[in-house]
Enzyme design. Sequence first.
Site, PDB file in Angstrom:
ATOM      1  N   CYS A 100       0.833  -1.209   0.000  1.00 38.17           N
ATOM      2  CA  CYS A 100       0.000   0.000   0.000  1.00 38.17           C
ATOM      3  C   CYS A 100       0.870   1.262   0.000  1.00 38.17           C
ATOM      4  O   CYS A 100       1.243   1.744  -1.061  1.00 38.17           O
ATOM      5  CB  CYS A 100      -0.979  -0.032   1.175  1.00 38.17           C
ATOM      6  SG  CYS A 100      -2.314   1.183   1.053  1.00 38.17           S
ATOM      7  N   HIS A 189      -3.669  -5.216   0.680  1.00 38.96           N
ATOM      8  CA  HIS A 189      -2.962  -5.670   1.886  1.00 38.96           C
ATOM      9  C   HIS A 189      -2.952  -7.191   1.987  1.00 38.96           C
ATOM     10  O   HIS A 189      -3.832  -7.794   2.608  1.00 38.96           O
ATOM     11  CB  HIS A 189      -3.614  -5.079   3.128  1.00 38.96           C
ATOM     12  CG  HIS A 189      -3.317  -3.634   3.337  1.00 38.96           C
ATOM     13  ND1 HIS A 189      -2.157  -3.184   3.942  1.00 38.96           N
ATOM     14  CD2 HIS A 189      -4.020  -2.525   2.999  1.00 38.96           C
ATOM     15  CE1 HIS A 189      -2.160  -1.869   3.983  1.00 38.96           C
ATOM     16  NE2 HIS A 189      -3.278  -1.438   3.413  1.00 38.96           N
ATOM     17  N   GLU A 191      -1.171  -8.880   3.844  1.00 40.20           N
ATOM     18  CA  GLU A 191      -0.879  -9.247   5.232  1.00 40.20           C
ATOM     19  C   GLU A 191      -2.109  -9.178   6.137  1.00 40.20           C
ATOM     20  O   GLU A 191      -2.021  -9.507   7.333  1.00 40.20           O
ATOM     21  CB  GLU A 191       0.238  -8.347   5.790  1.00 40.20           C
ATOM     22  CG  GLU A 191      -0.194  -6.955   6.236  1.00 40.20           C
ATOM     23  CD  GLU A 191      -0.417  -5.937   5.126  1.00 40.20           C
ATOM     24  OE1 GLU A 191      -0.515  -4.742   5.445  1.00 40.20           O
ATOM     25  OE2 GLU A 191      -0.508  -6.337   3.932  1.00 40.20           O
TER      26      GLU A 191
END
Length: 247
Positions: A100, A189, A191
């Site tokens: 990001c 994202h 993660e």
Amino acid sequence: MKRFAFLAARPSTAADIRANEFAEVKRIGRLNDDEIVYFSLEDRPEIDPTQYAGIFVSGSQYGFFDDPESKTPEQIATEESLFAVNDVVVEHDIPYLGLCYGHQSLAVSLDEELTGQYFEKLTTVNIEVTDEGKKDPIFGQLANPFPAILGHAESIGKLPRDTVVLATSPDCPVQAIRHRNNVYGVQFHPEIDSESLEIRLDYYNGSKYFEPGELDAVRARTSGFDYSHAAMIISGFVDRYRNQSEG
């Protein structure tokens, strides 16, 4: 064997989110404590990117569009430290995965302005792998499309030099890039899943990412998805460059 480096671009006031980001990158990448080093960019650490197998750059609520006069010393330090790393990464084509904010910073480092045209509230989006992505050693292993969580005010508009688009979506054309051979960025994202998103909801409630009173709506539009293919970007990055560093 070279270690990986995790660069926290988020302010230290968001300590729980920072800790979760780092823990998730370690978990997904199957990295132990001896295989990855943590740096806080606001502390202006001395980082030699050439000494690492690969570099991760976290997301952040900081924006490159922010009024310069409103930027805190910590935000200025984060930007300057990150751009110094990016300059070396780009020059030497060092393995890099920007998440990001890290993704957006690549475009700035490559002399392209970001755009606010593709703003997306905090939500889940189906990410489509492009033809270039299908040929990529990391993105070519993913389902097409695959769901991922995102939320951003800024994004890449004009593609930087020597860069290809690996993934896209209807509302944001540049969801993932690769510069030259080894420098990656993703607007979403990988993660974050619906469980780790919970850590962020109170922090972002009423921010640019979603309005006050929308907590239940955010949970509804991000729940029930399989985020494992988004996470494979992290594990695929680690596997690829861990093996190269061992060689």
